[in-house]
Design a protein around this motif. Structure first.
Motif, PDB file in Angstrom:
ATOM      1  N   ARG A 184     -31.179  66.461 -27.290  1.00  0.00           N
ATOM      2  CA  ARG A 184     -29.781  66.069 -27.464  1.00  0.00           C
ATOM      3  C   ARG A 184     -29.653  65.459 -28.850  1.00  0.00           C
ATOM      4  NH1 ARG A 184     -25.358  64.257 -24.250  1.00  0.00           N
ATOM      5  NH2 ARG A 184     -24.250  62.451 -25.076  1.00  0.00           N
ATOM      6  N   VAL A 185     -28.587  65.794 -29.562  1.00  0.00           N
ATOM      7  CA  VAL A 185     -28.395  65.297 -30.917  1.00  0.00           C
ATOM      8  C   VAL A 185     -27.173  64.379 -30.938  1.00  0.00           C
ATOM      9  CG1 VAL A 185     -28.056  65.879 -33.344  1.00  0.00           C
ATOM     10  CG2 VAL A 185     -29.373  67.417 -31.870  1.00  0.00           C
ATOM     11  N   GLU A 186     -27.397  63.135 -31.340  1.00  0.00           N
ATOM     12  CA  GLU A 186     -26.326  62.151 -31.475  1.00  0.00           C
ATOM     13  C   GLU A 186     -26.214  61.754 -32.935  1.00  0.00           C
ATOM     14  OE1 GLU A 186     -27.581  59.025 -28.945  1.00  0.00           O
ATOM     15  OE2 GLU A 186     -27.199  60.113 -27.074  1.00  0.00           O
ATOM     16  N   LEU A 187     -25.081  61.178 -33.300  1.00  0.00           N
ATOM     17  CA  LEU A 187     -24.894  60.777 -34.692  1.00  0.00           C
ATOM     18  C   LEU A 187     -23.996  59.559 -34.796  1.00  0.00           C
ATOM     19  CD1 LEU A 187     -21.860  62.050 -35.119  1.00  0.00           C
ATOM     20  CD2 LEU A 187     -23.100  64.101 -35.710  1.00  0.00           C
ATOM     21  N   ASP A 188     -24.096  58.885 -35.926  1.00  0.00           N
ATOM     22  CA  ASP A 188     -23.214  57.771 -36.279  1.00  0.00           C
ATOM     23  C   ASP A 188     -22.434  58.179 -37.518  1.00  0.00           C
ATOM     24  OD1 ASP A 188     -24.290  56.158 -34.251  1.00  0.00           O
ATOM     25  OD2 ASP A 188     -25.918  55.482 -35.545  1.00  0.00           O
ATOM     26  N   VAL A 189     -21.107  58.116 -37.395  1.00  0.00           N
ATOM     27  CA  VAL A 189     -20.230  58.437 -38.510  1.00  0.00           C
ATOM     28  C   VAL A 189     -19.429  57.195 -38.852  1.00  0.00           C
ATOM     29  CG1 VAL A 189     -18.385  59.933 -39.355  1.00  0.00           C
ATOM     30  CG2 VAL A 189     -20.067  60.825 -37.740  1.00  0.00           C
ATOM     31  N   ALA A 190     -19.427  56.793 -40.107  1.00  0.00           N
ATOM     32  CA  ALA A 190     -18.738  55.568 -40.511  1.00  0.00           C
ATOM     33  C   ALA A 190     -17.256  55.657 -40.174  1.00  0.00           C
ATOM     34  CB  ALA A 190     -18.917  55.337 -42.012  1.00  0.00           C
ATOM     35  N   LYS A 229     -27.507  56.654 -47.497  1.00  0.00           N
ATOM     36  CA  LYS A 229     -26.661  55.930 -46.551  1.00  0.00           C
ATOM     37  C   LYS A 229     -27.214  54.565 -46.177  1.00  0.00           C
ATOM     38  CE  LYS A 229     -23.981  59.437 -46.524  1.00  0.00           C
ATOM     39  NZ  LYS A 229     -22.711  59.378 -47.284  1.00  0.00           N
ATOM     40  N   VAL A 230     -28.362  54.203 -46.708  1.00  0.00           N
ATOM     41  CA  VAL A 230     -28.952  52.895 -46.403  1.00  0.00           C
ATOM     42  C   VAL A 230     -28.215  51.820 -47.190  1.00  0.00           C
ATOM     43  CG1 VAL A 230     -31.040  51.497 -46.541  1.00  0.00           C
ATOM     44  CG2 VAL A 230     -31.193  53.908 -45.887  1.00  0.00           C
ATOM     45  N   GLN A 231     -27.639  50.856 -46.469  1.00  0.00           N
ATOM     46  CA  GLN A 231     -26.887  49.779 -47.111  1.00  0.00           C
ATOM     47  C   GLN A 231     -27.772  48.575 -47.425  1.00  0.00           C
ATOM     48  OE1 GLN A 231     -23.552  50.176 -47.911  1.00  0.00           O
ATOM     49  NE2 GLN A 231     -23.965  52.267 -47.242  1.00  0.00           N
ATOM     50  N   SER A 232     -28.740  48.293 -46.563  1.00  0.00           N
ATOM     51  CA  SER A 232     -29.647  47.169 -46.802  1.00  0.00           C
ATOM     52  C   SER A 232     -30.941  47.403 -46.035  1.00  0.00           C
ATOM     53  CB  SER A 232     -29.005  45.843 -46.377  1.00  0.00           C
ATOM     54  OG  SER A 232     -28.730  45.836 -44.982  1.00  0.00           O
ATOM     55  N   VAL A 233     -31.998  46.748 -46.499  1.00  0.00           N
ATOM     56  CA  VAL A 233     -33.313  46.829 -45.859  1.00  0.00           C
ATOM     57  C   VAL A 233     -33.809  45.406 -45.641  1.00  0.00           C
ATOM     58  CG1 VAL A 233     -35.631  47.834 -45.957  1.00  0.00           C
ATOM     59  CG2 VAL A 233     -33.748  48.950 -47.147  1.00  0.00           C
ATOM     60  N   ARG A 234     -34.294  45.123 -44.409  1.00  0.00           N
ATOM     61  CA  ARG A 234     -34.747  43.774 -44.070  1.00  0.00           C
ATOM     62  C   ARG A 234     -36.124  43.834 -43.415  1.00  0.00           C
ATOM     63  NH1 ARG A 234     -32.184  42.272 -39.912  1.00  0.00           N
ATOM     64  NH2 ARG A 234     -31.055  44.197 -39.470  1.00  0.00           N
ATOM     65  N   ASP A 262     -41.633  44.028 -38.645  1.00  0.00           N
ATOM     66  CA  ASP A 262     -40.623  45.058 -38.402  1.00  0.00           C
ATOM     67  C   ASP A 262     -39.785  45.246 -39.654  1.00  0.00           C
ATOM     68  OD1 ASP A 262     -41.534  45.111 -35.811  1.00  0.00           O
ATOM     69  OD2 ASP A 262     -39.919  43.852 -35.015  1.00  0.00           O
ATOM     70  N   VAL A 263     -39.433  46.493 -39.954  1.00  0.00           N
ATOM     71  CA  VAL A 263     -38.563  46.813 -41.083  1.00  0.00           C
ATOM     72  C   VAL A 263     -37.263  47.374 -40.531  1.00  0.00           C
ATOM     73  CG1 VAL A 263     -38.268  48.177 -43.175  1.00  0.00           C
ATOM     74  CG2 VAL A 263     -40.525  47.274 -42.583  1.00  0.00           C
ATOM     75  N   HIS A 264     -36.140  46.729 -40.882  1.00  0.00           N
ATOM     76  CA  HIS A 264     -34.820  47.114 -40.382  1.00  0.00           C
ATOM     77  C   HIS A 264     -34.032  47.791 -41.497  1.00  0.00           C
ATOM     78  CE1 HIS A 264     -35.564  44.431 -36.922  1.00  0.00           C
ATOM     79  NE2 HIS A 264     -36.072  43.603 -37.825  1.00  0.00           N
ATOM     80  N   VAL A 265     -33.480  48.950 -41.196  1.00  0.00           N
ATOM     81  CA  VAL A 265     -32.664  49.706 -42.146  1.00  0.00           C
ATOM     82  C   VAL A 265     -31.238  49.724 -41.625  1.00  0.00           C
ATOM     83  CG1 VAL A 265     -32.271  51.973 -43.166  1.00  0.00           C
ATOM     84  CG2 VAL A 265     -34.605  51.110 -42.919  1.00  0.00           C
ATOM     85  N   ASP A 266     -30.311  49.123 -42.375  1.00  0.00           N
ATOM     86  CA  ASP A 266     -28.907  49.035 -41.973  1.00  0.00           C
ATOM     87  C   ASP A 266     -28.108  50.142 -42.643  1.00  0.00           C
ATOM     88  OD1 ASP A 266     -29.450  46.638 -40.543  1.00  0.00           O
ATOM     89  OD2 ASP A 266     -29.350  45.528 -42.441  1.00  0.00           O
ATOM     90  N   THR A 267     -27.211  50.771 -41.876  1.00  0.00           N
ATOM     91  CA  THR A 267     -26.399  51.877 -42.391  1.00  0.00           C
ATOM     92  C   THR A 267     -24.942  51.452 -42.514  1.00  0.00           C
ATOM     93  OG1 THR A 267     -25.830  52.802 -40.217  1.00  0.00           O
ATOM     94  CG2 THR A 267     -27.947  53.438 -41.169  1.00  0.00           C
ATOM     95  N   GLY A 268     -24.130  52.336 -43.096  1.00  0.00           N
ATOM     96  CA  GLY A 268     -22.715  52.052 -43.293  1.00  0.00           C
ATOM     97  C   GLY A 268     -21.899  52.094 -42.033  1.00  0.00           C
ATOM     98  N   ALA A 269     -22.456  52.593 -40.934  1.00  0.00           N
ATOM     99  CA  ALA A 269     -21.730  52.645 -39.665  1.00  0.00           C
ATOM    100  C   ALA A 269     -21.950  51.389 -38.841  1.00  0.00           C
ATOM    101  CB  ALA A 269     -22.161  53.873 -38.858  1.00  0.00           C
ATOM    102  N   GLY A 270     -22.568  50.363 -39.428  1.00  0.00           N
ATOM    103  CA  GLY A 270     -22.823  49.133 -38.707  1.00  0.00           C
ATOM    104  C   GLY A 270     -23.989  49.233 -37.741  1.00  0.00           C
ATOM    105  N   MET A 271     -24.823  50.250 -37.868  1.00  0.00           N
ATOM    106  CA  MET A 271     -25.968  50.450 -36.997  1.00  0.00           C
ATOM    107  C   MET A 271     -27.254  50.139 -37.765  1.00  0.00           C
ATOM    108  SD  MET A 271     -24.368  51.371 -34.289  1.00  0.00           S
ATOM    109  CE  MET A 271     -25.668  51.959 -33.206  1.00  0.00           C
TER     110      MET A 271
END
Length: 444
Positions: free
Chosen positions: A293-299, A379-384, A398-407
Motif C-alpha cells: 500500500r502506498v501512502e503519502l504526505d502532501v503539504a 523536502k527536509v525542513q529540519s534534522v534533529r 535517534d535522528v528525526h527528519v521533519d518535512t513541510g507537511a508537519g510530519m
C-alpha cells in the motif's frame, strides 16, 4: 499623434462575472434546520420522546407546516446569497445571509482542485468542487455545480495556477491523462480481508458486547458500546471497499489524478513537487502475494493514499512518477541498527533500518507491518538528534527528519557516531536538494 497625459498601454479591464451555484443546492441546505432538531433529539432521547408523546395530531401538523416552509426558505436564501467569481488573481466566494463571509483564494496558493460526486449528486447530475490552499486548515468548497461546469472551472483554475493568462485559461481545457494503474475490485476485497485491523475490529464488536451484558445487564451500555464497534468494523472493511473501489491513478501535466469510489466518486489531484513523504506499507498477510500500500504526505492537502493495494513492481512504478529519481531500496540494502540496540528494544529493533540515496532519505520500521518512508532531500525542513539516558549508556541515538507537511520520519537506534554524521550529512543534502529541486508549479 500622442495625446499628452494618456497612457498608450491602457488595456481594458477584465469584467468579473459573479455566478451562483446549481439550483439543486437549496435542497441540500434545507436539511440544516432539520439536522438541528434531529441532533437535539439524539442528544436527549428521553426528553424528545416525552415531548413527542404530548403532541396531538393537529399540533404535529402545525409544526410540520412551519418547519418545512422554514427549512425550504432557509435553503433558498442561503443559495441566493452565495456567489463566486474568478478574477485575475483569485477565486472569490461570498456567502452568508445575516453574517457575510467572503473568501479570497489566491490562485497561486492552490494546492489541489478536486471534484467529488456523492451518490445523490451523481443522480442529480451535479458535483462538488473542493480546493486545497497552502496554509489553510480546511478545504473551501463549491457545492454544488453542474458536472460539466465543475470540470470546466477546475480546468480553468489549474491553468490559472500554472501561470496561463486569464484570456487563454478558458482555451487550455482539462489536460489529458494517461492511466498508470487500476486496482481490480477482487484484489481490493482480498487485501481488506487480509488486513489485521479488519479482523481486530470485527473481533472486538463480537466479543465486547456479550462481556458487557454479563457484567452490567444494561441494554443501553451494550448498545452504546456495540454500535460504535460495529461501525468501526464496517468502516475498516466494507467502508474502505466502497471508498477505494475502482481506484485509478493517471498521469497528466497538472499532476497525478486519482479517481475512486463506488457510491461517491472522487476526482483528486496530487500536484507535482508538493509530495513531502511517500510510505510503502506492507502488512504481514500481504507479503506472500507481494502486495503493498502506498501512502503519502502532501503539504496542505488531505490526500493520504496513492495506491490502496498493488503488486510491488506496479507500486514502485507509480512512486517513480511522484518522486523522479527515487527508488525504494531492497530490504538487504537497508542498514540495520547495531546489535546492542536490542538492549533498548528487544526483538523489535530488527524491524528498523535506513538508507540514504542520491534522491531521498529512507527509513523503515516494523516487523509485522513493515513501513518504508522516503523523504526527498529537498523536502527536509529540519534534522534533529535525540538521545535519552538509556540510549547514551549504549551509545545509541535517534535522528528525526521533519518535512513541510508537519510530519517526522525517524531513524531509530542508530550508533551515536553514525547518527552525528547522518545529522551533518543530511543537513548538507537538504541544502543542495532545495537548490536543485524542480519547480512546484503545475504544468511546468
Amino acid at each position: 499623434m500622442t495625446t499628452p497625459g494618456v497612457d498608450e498601454d491602457v488595456r481594458p479591464k477584465r469584467v468579473v462575472v459573479e455566478r451562483r451555484l446549481h439550483p439543486v443546492t437549496p435542497f441540500r441546505r434545507a436539511w440544516a434546520p432539520v439536522a438541528v432538531v434531529v441532533g437535539w433529539a439524539a442528544h436527549d432521547p428521553n426528553q424528545a420522546q416525552e415531548q413527542l408523546t404530548r403532541l396531538t395530531t393537529t399540533t404535529l401538523l402545525i409544526v410540520l407546516a412551519v418547519v418545512v416552509p422554514a427549512a425550504s426558505l432557509y435553503g433558498f436564501l442561503s443559495w441566493w446569497f452565495t456567489h463566486f467569481a474568478v478574477t485575475d488573481s483569485e477565486l472569490r466566494i461570498r456567502t452568508g445571509l445575516l453574517f457575510r463571509r467572503t473568501a479570497h483564494i489566491r490562485l497561486e496558493r492552490l494546492q489541489a482542485v478536486d471534484v467529488t460526486r456523492p451518490l445523490l449528486a451523481r443522480i442529480a447530475g451535479v458535483a462538488k468542487l473542493r480546493l486545497d490552499v497552502v496554509g489553510a486548515d480546511k478545504k473551501d468548497e463549491l457545492a454544488f455545480l453542474g458536472e460539466t461546469e465543475a470540470r470546466a472551472l477546475r480546468a480553468e483554475l489549474l491553468a490559472r495556477a500554472a501561470g496561463f493568462a486569464p484570456e487563454t485559461a478558458h482555451e487550455v481545457g482539462e489536460a489529458p491523462a494517461r492511466e498508470l494503474l487500476r486496482v481490480p475490485a477482487r484484489e481490493l476485497a482480498i487485501a481488506l480481508m487480509l488486513t489485521g485491523a479488519t479482523w481486530g475490529a470485527l473481533a472486538a464488536a463480537l466479543v465486547v458486547p456479550p462481556v458487557l451484558w454479563l457484567a452490567t445487564h444494561s441494554v443501553w451500555t451494550v448498545l452504546a458500546t456495540g454500535v460504535p464497534l460495529l461501525g468501526a468494523a464496517g468502516a475498516s472493511s466494507a467502508g474502505r471497499f466502497v471508498g477505494e473501489y475502482d481506484w485509478t491513478v493517471g498521469e497528466s501535466p497538472d499532476g497525478l489524478r486519482i479517481d475512486h469510489g463506488l457510491l461517491d466518486r472522487a476526482h483528486e489531484t496530487v500536484p507535482p513537487g508538493r509530495v513531502q513523504t511517500v510510505r510503502v506499507v506492507e502488512p504481514l498477510l500481504w507479503r506472500r502475494r507481494g502486495w503493498v500500500r502506498v501512502e503519502l504526505d502532501v503539504a496542505g492537502s488531505a490526500n493520504s493514499v496513492l495506491v490502496p493495494v498493488a503488486p510491488r513492481a506496479a507500486a514502485e512504478a507509480v512512486i517513480a512518477r511522484v518522486l523522479p529519481g527515487a527508488q525504494v531500496p531492497a530490504t538487504a540494502a537497508l542498514s540495520r541498527p547495531p546489535r546492542r540496540a536490542g538492549r533498548c528494544l528487544p526483538l523489535w529493533w530488527r524491524g528498523y533500518g535506513i538508507a540514504v540515496t542520491e534522491a531521498a532519505f529512507v527509513s523503515r520500521h516494523g516487523l509485522l507491518r513493515r513501513s518504508v518512508a522516503l523523504v526527498p532531500h529537498a523536502k527536509v525542513q529540519s534534522v534533529r538528534l535525540s538521545q535519552g539516558p538509556w540510549k547514551r549508556l549504549w551509545r545509541l541515538a535517534d535522528v528525526h527528519v521533519d518535512t513541510g507537511a508537519g510530519m517526522t520520519v525517524t531513524a531509530r537506534l542508530r550508533d551515536a557516531q553514525e547518527a552525528a554524521e547522518l545529522l551533518r550529512g543530511q543537513a548538507e543534502r537538504s541544502r543542495t536538494g532545495r537548490r536543485d529541486a524542480r519547480s512546484d508549479q503545475w504544468m511546468a
